[in-house]
Design a protein around this motif. Structure first.
Motif, PDB file in Angstrom:
ATOM      1  N   GLN A   1      -3.624  13.692   1.489  1.00 43.39           N
ATOM      2  CA  GLN A   1      -2.469  14.540   1.219  1.00 43.39           C
ATOM      3  C   GLN A   1      -1.298  14.178   2.124  1.00 43.39           C
ATOM      4  N   GLU A   2      -1.652  13.786   3.360  1.00 39.30           N
ATOM      5  CA  GLU A   2      -0.614  13.601   4.366  1.00 39.30           C
ATOM      6  C   GLU A   2      -0.541  12.178   4.878  1.00 39.30           C
ATOM      7  N   TYR A   3      -1.705  11.543   4.904  1.00 42.95           N
ATOM      8  CA  TYR A   3      -1.782  10.262   5.582  1.00 42.95           C
ATOM      9  C   TYR A   3      -1.973   9.139   4.568  1.00 42.95           C
ATOM     10  N   THR A   4      -1.786   7.932   5.075  1.00 39.90           N
ATOM     11  CA  THR A   4      -2.130   6.753   4.299  1.00 39.90           C
ATOM     12  C   THR A   4      -3.453   6.245   4.836  1.00 39.90           C
ATOM     13  N   VAL A   5      -4.452   6.210   3.985  1.00 44.92           N
ATOM     14  CA  VAL A   5      -5.778   5.815   4.448  1.00 44.92           C
ATOM     15  C   VAL A   5      -6.157   4.480   3.825  1.00 44.92           C
TER      16      VAL A   5
ATOM     17  N   ILE B   1       0.849  -1.188   0.000  1.00 44.50           N
ATOM     18  CA  ILE B   1       0.000   0.000   0.000  1.00 44.50           C
ATOM     19  C   ILE B   1       0.881   1.233   0.000  1.00 44.50           C
ATOM     20  N   PRO B   2       0.725   2.094  -1.004  1.00 46.29           N
ATOM     21  CA  PRO B   2       1.586   3.269  -1.105  1.00 46.29           C
ATOM     22  C   PRO B   2       1.219   4.341  -0.087  1.00 46.29           C
ATOM     23  N   GLU B   3       2.190   5.206   0.149  1.00 46.39           N
ATOM     24  CA  GLU B   3       2.016   6.288   1.103  1.00 46.39           C
ATOM     25  C   GLU B   3       1.079   7.348   0.535  1.00 46.39           C
ATOM     26  N   GLU B   4       0.481   8.134   1.433  1.00 43.64           N
ATOM     27  CA  GLU B   4      -0.324   9.288   1.037  1.00 43.64           C
ATOM     28  C   GLU B   4      -1.306   8.949  -0.078  1.00 43.64           C
ATOM     29  N   SER B   5      -2.105   7.952   0.206  1.00 42.65           N
ATOM     30  CA  SER B   5      -3.098   7.547  -0.775  1.00 42.65           C
ATOM     31  C   SER B   5      -4.272   6.941  -0.036  1.00 42.65           C
ATOM     32  N   VAL B   6      -5.329   6.705  -0.799  1.00 39.76           N
ATOM     33  CA  VAL B   6      -6.492   6.046  -0.223  1.00 39.76           C
ATOM     34  C   VAL B   6      -6.643   4.682  -0.874  1.00 39.76           C
ATOM     35  N   THR B   7      -6.686   3.663  -0.047  1.00 34.80           N
ATOM     36  CA  THR B   7      -6.880   2.315  -0.564  1.00 34.80           C
ATOM     37  C   THR B   7      -8.230   1.811  -0.088  1.00 34.80           C
ATOM     38  N   ALA B   8      -9.065   1.394  -1.025  1.00 37.29           N
ATOM     39  CA  ALA B   8     -10.375   0.878  -0.638  1.00 37.29           C
ATOM     40  C   ALA B   8     -10.328  -0.639  -0.622  1.00 37.29           C
ATOM     41  N   LEU B   9     -10.947  -1.220   0.400  1.00 36.51           N
ATOM     42  CA  LEU B   9     -11.106  -2.669   0.448  1.00 36.51           C
ATOM     43  C   LEU B   9     -12.576  -2.950   0.256  1.00 36.51           C
ATOM     44  N   ILE B  10     -12.889  -3.723  -0.776  1.00 36.17           N
ATOM     45  CA  ILE B  10     -14.288  -4.070  -0.969  1.00 36.17           C
ATOM     46  C   ILE B  10     -14.422  -5.577  -1.053  1.00 36.17           C
ATOM     47  N   GLY B  11     -15.641  -6.035  -0.878  1.00 39.61           N
ATOM     48  CA  GLY B  11     -15.890  -7.464  -0.935  1.00 39.61           C
ATOM     49  C   GLY B  11     -17.134  -7.798  -0.143  1.00 39.61           C
TER      50      GLY B  11
ATOM     51  N   LEU C   1      -8.263  10.969  14.741  1.00 41.95           N
ATOM     52  CA  LEU C   1      -7.451  12.014  14.108  1.00 41.95           C
ATOM     53  C   LEU C   1      -6.647  12.795  15.141  1.00 41.95           C
ATOM     54  N   ALA C   2      -7.234  12.950  16.350  1.00 44.04           N
ATOM     55  CA  ALA C   2      -6.570  13.760  17.370  1.00 44.04           C
ATOM     56  C   ALA C   2      -5.204  13.192  17.731  1.00 44.04           C
ATOM     57  N   VAL C   3      -5.047  11.892  17.558  1.00 42.41           N
ATOM     58  CA  VAL C   3      -3.774  11.253  17.895  1.00 42.41           C
ATOM     59  C   VAL C   3      -2.740  11.504  16.800  1.00 42.41           C
ATOM     60  N   ASP C   4      -3.197  11.952  15.636  1.00 44.86           N
ATOM     61  CA  ASP C   4      -2.325  12.258  14.520  1.00 44.86           C
ATOM     62  C   ASP C   4      -1.514  11.057  14.069  1.00 44.86           C
ATOM     63  N   PRO C   5      -2.199   9.993  13.652  1.00 50.91           N
ATOM     64  CA  PRO C   5      -1.475   8.798  13.207  1.00 50.91           C
ATOM     65  C   PRO C   5      -0.930   8.994  11.792  1.00 50.91           C
ATOM     66  N   GLU C   6      -0.079   8.083  11.355  1.00 49.32           N
ATOM     67  CA  GLU C   6       0.428   8.162   9.983  1.00 49.32           C
ATOM     68  C   GLU C   6      -0.486   7.400   9.033  1.00 49.32           C
ATOM     69  N   VAL C   7      -1.002   6.277   9.544  1.00 49.42           N
ATOM     70  CA  VAL C   7      -1.908   5.458   8.750  1.00 49.42           C
ATOM     71  C   VAL C   7      -3.249   5.454   9.463  1.00 49.42           C
ATOM     72  N   ILE C   8      -4.313   5.622   8.693  1.00 43.48           N
ATOM     73  CA  ILE C   8      -5.639   5.569   9.304  1.00 43.48           C
ATOM     74  C   ILE C   8      -6.426   4.442   8.668  1.00 43.48           C
TER      75      ILE C   8
END
Ligand SMILES: Nc1ncnc2c1ncn2[C@@H]1O[C@H](COP(=O)(O)OP(=O)(O)OP(=O)(O)O)[C@@H](O)[C@H]1O
Ligand SMILES: [Mg+2]
Lengths: 303, 541
Positions: A246-250, A66-76, A213-220
């Motif tokens: 923009q900043e996080y990996t989601v 999973i690349p950085e600073e992007s949104v990855t959707a899991l479906i199924g 979000l308040a914890v400011d994680p890198e990956v959400i």
């Protein structure tokens, strides 16, 4: 930046042990895999991940980068192991007695399934919003500032007050920012001291997002964050996710195909039995899926 | 005999007959209340009301209920009232009525008619059989009214005609007991009014589902009321008996009370209380106008405070370990069984343990500290059990949510699990305090001083702290002195019997002490309930 190849390539690793229980689907699945390549180091790199609940094989040999600073959707379809997969990424599966995890997950190239992993630190970096809203029975403010307080980033205690080190202003700022990001601020700004249990289900879900979000994680990691929300709040959450990318990996689980298509950069499709069937750029997956089953699933013929 | 099948969602008007059934319900409630009052001697069955003996009045009312109930059943059977009865009152009602009528028939035959045991059995069997048939075979409206109404009529008749009346008494068989009207009349009235009320409520509801619902509701409601009444009666009894002793010599006037001197930084100010309450502020002494129980009050309060301070941290800590850290398995099961066993261990065993184990270690004399620890040991298992329950019932979602935010386990326990479990913990402590505050046996063995404790022996725990030159640097001789406690004082007064020479009225003194004990325990309850309310509010609002 080097080119990283992701997902399993059958050719490059032909004698990897194959799960025997569903040999037939295994064949089928393998033939469907396609390379997904992107620039840069992967933020999360999962390899040969198997999860068992007792004897129940919930995830089969999943590999995905999973690349950085992007949104990855899991479906199924329901029960295919999306939540299970998500929980592997911050080792929340450790908390389930019967769960056993095999394989490797790397965050920034660092293996998290090894002895000596600091789970507290890991989960600070890889935050999670659960499928069911689970706010604490505390005030809205305390819910949001819970993480930073416990991490010592904010101290509003009596002692800190006496020593003149109280950060109440910083706390207020943080609470406001997080709640605004989660599109909840306007609804609760006049009752921050009310108990969070008195919020509606959708509000609770957004509160949980704000808390994360308040914890400011890198990956959400988000498990169906919009399942209890109306279209307006959903739109706001989608905007938020866009912004976060923009900043996080989601990494987000969703049952809503349109949503996945709208917000994600890449999409992974799991199908029944815990198999990762297809992973690639979202447009590719939706417009031109390699697997017939995935196409059926996406178009609603099967699920 | 047309079966009324039409049902109305909204009953437009209550018919006269329904109103009559309602009155019957009211009568039954009144009778039930009167009988309760008679049991607690608030009213006396031998008194007369408006020129009639009380028992006749009760009997008359019961008979009225019986007539109304039976009449309503008959009217419904003839189709004069719109009701929806089922085909039968059912097997449960039939069995219950046959058992009741078996007893009635047996008693009447063998006791009143004097036909002996065999005759009694025969009579009972006959009536029981009839009652079964009458309840089970006809339609519900007859089946559930006739046996109940007939019983009310029978009892009412017996009371009205004086068969059971003021001068009556009954010594059953060759038992060594005699029943007198003050017990028997209220008991009979209560029972019959319950049955009659049930039948009347069914009738009022028009039988069928609604009738059954109303009947059950009435029974449950009256039962709940009766429980509350018993509680109130008990407290009222103690208050009435204890008040004369407690309030003896109370004066309210400026400067009437004891004086308290507050001194700080060289200034001292003396406050004279406007209330003098010797029972609460005196000890027992030869020269006293009014003897009091101050040492025992203070002893009990410190005893409870000390044992709570000892048991709660230990118990909650153990519960945290057991529910959050220990692997759930053999070990936790053993601990659970052991704590349950400890909680049900008789208190005298704890007392003996304190006597044999603690006393020698604290100077060999009975002391407040040994009492505190002994009661603390008694309280410990309950605190462990309830805290553990409370923590296990905290949803795992909270723990997961906290863990996912990167918060360590201990911090999660401290800031999420414990606050959520606190109301449960407090409930446990409240229950435990109720038990230990009234405990006599362990105190007797580990802490109690004399029967009459002079005011000079009031423990001064706070003032007793002293600094010492050698470790542990703080000492408190007050903790090592024997002192009294309220339950022990009651026990000593009642059993010793020697108090008469010293006290004006030992019985009033004992009841007064009991009332104070009750008040002290209830105040601890109040504190606990307020605390729990506070923590709950924090969780839910
Ligand atoms: N705690 C658990 N214990 C045992 N089995 C579990 C547990 N959690 C999940 N499973 C099983 O693992 C499989 C995958 O579950 P998972 O929750 O990951 O599905 P999902 O894809 O998230 O489904 P949904 O879309 O309905 O949320 C299911 O068959 C489920 O029964
Ligand atoms: Mg799920």
């Amino acid at each position: 930046m080097s080119e990283t190849k992701s997902t399993i390539q059958t050719e490059s690793n032909p004698d990897r042990p194959v799960s025997t229980t569903t040999g037939e689907t295994e064949e089928e699945v393998r033939s469907e895999w396609r390379e997904y390549a992107f620039d840069g180091e992967p933020k999360l790199s999962v390899e040969n991940l198997d999860v068992y609940y007792g004897d129940d094989h919930a995830l089969r040999d999943v590999s995905i980068d999973i690349p950085e600073e992007s949104v990855t959707a899991l479906i199924g379809p329901s029960g295919c192991g999306k939540s299970t997969f998500l929980r592997c990424l911050n080792r929340m599966n450790d908390r389930i007695k019967s769960a056993r995890v095999d394989g490797s997950v790397e965050v920034d190239g660092e293996e998290i399934y090894q002895d000596g992993t600091n789970l507290v630190e890991l989960r600070k970096r890889v935050g999670m919003v659960f499928q069911n809203p689970n706010p604490f029975p505390k005030s809205i403010r305390d819910n949001v500032s819970y993480g930073p307080r416990k991490h010592g980033d904010i101290d509003t205690g009596v002692l800190a007050g006496l020593l003149g080190r109280s950060n109440e202003e910083r706390e207020a700022e943080l609470v406001e920012r997080s709640l605004k990001q989660a599109a909840l601020w306007d609804e609760v700004d006049d009752r921050l001291d009310d108990n969070a249990m008195g919020l509606s289900g959708g509000q609770q879900q957004r509160l949980c997002i704000a808390r994360c979000l308040a914890v400011d994680p890198e990956v959400i990691l988000m498990d169906e964050p919009a399942s209890a929300l109306d279209p307006i709040a959903t739109a706001k959450i989608e905007d938020l996710i866009d912004e976060l990318a923009q900043e996080y990996t989601v990494v987000i689980v969703t049952h809503n195909m349109q949503q996945a298509a709208r917000i994600s950069d890449q999409t992974a499709v799991f199908l029944t039995g815990g198999n990762l069937v297809e992973y690639g750029e979202t447009d590719q997956v939706f417009e031109n899926p390699e697997s017939q089953r995935v196409e059926d699933y996406i178009t609603g013929k099967f699920g | 005999m047309s079966r009324v099948t039409e049902s109305a969602l909204i009953r437009e008007e209550t018919s006269t007959l329904e109103a009559i059934a309602g009155v019957a319900i009211g009568l039954c409630a009144l009778l039930f209340a009167l009988a309760m009052a008679a049991l607690f001697e608030v009213v006396t069955v031998t008194d007369s009301v408006a020129g009639l003996p009380m028992s006749n009045v009760l009997g008359g009312l019961l008979a009225v209920v019986g007539v109304v109930v039976v009449g309503f059943g008959a009217a419904s059977y003839r189709g004069l009232v719109p009701t929806e009865p089922r085909a039968s009152a059912g097997a449960v009602a039939a069995t219950a009525f046959s058992a009741i009528w078996f007893v009635v028939g047996g008693l009447v035959a063998s006791q009143t008619l004097g036909v002996g045991l065999a005759g009694g059995l025969l009579g009972g069997g006959l009536l029981g059989g009839i009652a079964f048939a009458v309840t089970a075979i006809p339609r519900e409206d007859v089946g559930s009214t006739l046996p109940a109404g007939a019983l009310a009529l029978l009892a009412g008749g017996a009371l009205l005609t004086g068969v059971i009346g003021p001068g009556w008494s009954w010594t059953p068989f060759d038992l060594n007991a005699t029943f007198f009207p003050p017990i028997v009349v209220p008991a009979v009235v209560m029972f019959c009014s319950l049955l009659g009320g049930w039948a009347a409520a069914k009738a009022y509801g028009g039988f069928g589902a609604r009738g059954r619902h109303l009947g059950a509701y009435l029974l449950v409601y009256l039962n709940a009321l009766a429980i509350v009444a018993v509680l109130v009666g008990l407290v009222a009894f103690v208050v009435f008996k204890g008040a004369p002793g407690v309030f003896e010599g109370v004066t309210v006037a400026a400067g009437a009370g004891p004086s308290t001197t507050v001194s700080a930084f060289g200034f001292s100010h003396t406050v004279v209380w406007p209330v003098s309450w010797p029972f609460l502020t005196n000890g027992a002494a030869l020269m006293n106008d009014v003897d009091g129980v101050l040492p025992a009050i203070v002893g009990t309060v410190w005893l409870v405070v000390g044992s709570v301070l000892f048991a709660v941290p230990l118990g909650v800590g153990a519960a945290v370990f057991l529910s959050e850290y220990a692997e759930q398995g053999r070990f936790t099961q053993v601990v659970e069984i052991a704590t349950n066993g400890l909680w049900s261990t008789p208190s005298i065993v704890f007392g003996l343990f304190g006597y044999a184990f603690l006393l020698p270690r604290f100077g060999g004399e009975k002391s407040l500290l040994s009492g505190m620890l002994t009661l603390g040991f008694m309280l410990l298992p309950l605190v462990v059990i309830t805290s553990r329950e409370a923590m296990l019932s905290v949803p795992d979602e909270y723990r997961d949510a906290s863990a996912a935010l990167g918060v360590s386990k201990w911090q999660t326990i401290r800031s999420v699990v414990l606050p959520a479990a606190l109301p449960g913990v407090v409930t446990g402590v409240i229950l435990g305090v109720g038990r230990i505050a009234g405990e006599t046996a362990p105190i007797l063995l580990t802490m109690a001083g004399g029967t009459f404790v002079p005011g000079s022996q009031t423990v001064d725990v706070i003032g007793g702290f002293q600094f010492t030159a050698s470790p542990p640097f703080v000492a408190n001789p007050a903790l090592l002195e024997a002192t009294s406690a309220l339950p022990y004082q009651v026990y000593a007064l009642v059993t010793a019997g020697v108090g008469g020479s010293q006290l004006n009225d030992p019985e009033a003194f004992a009841w007064g002490t009991t009332l104070v004990l009750l008040a002290v325990v209830l105040s601890f309850y109040a504190v606990g309930i307020v605390t729990r309310y506070y923590f709950r509010r924090k969780l839910h609002q």
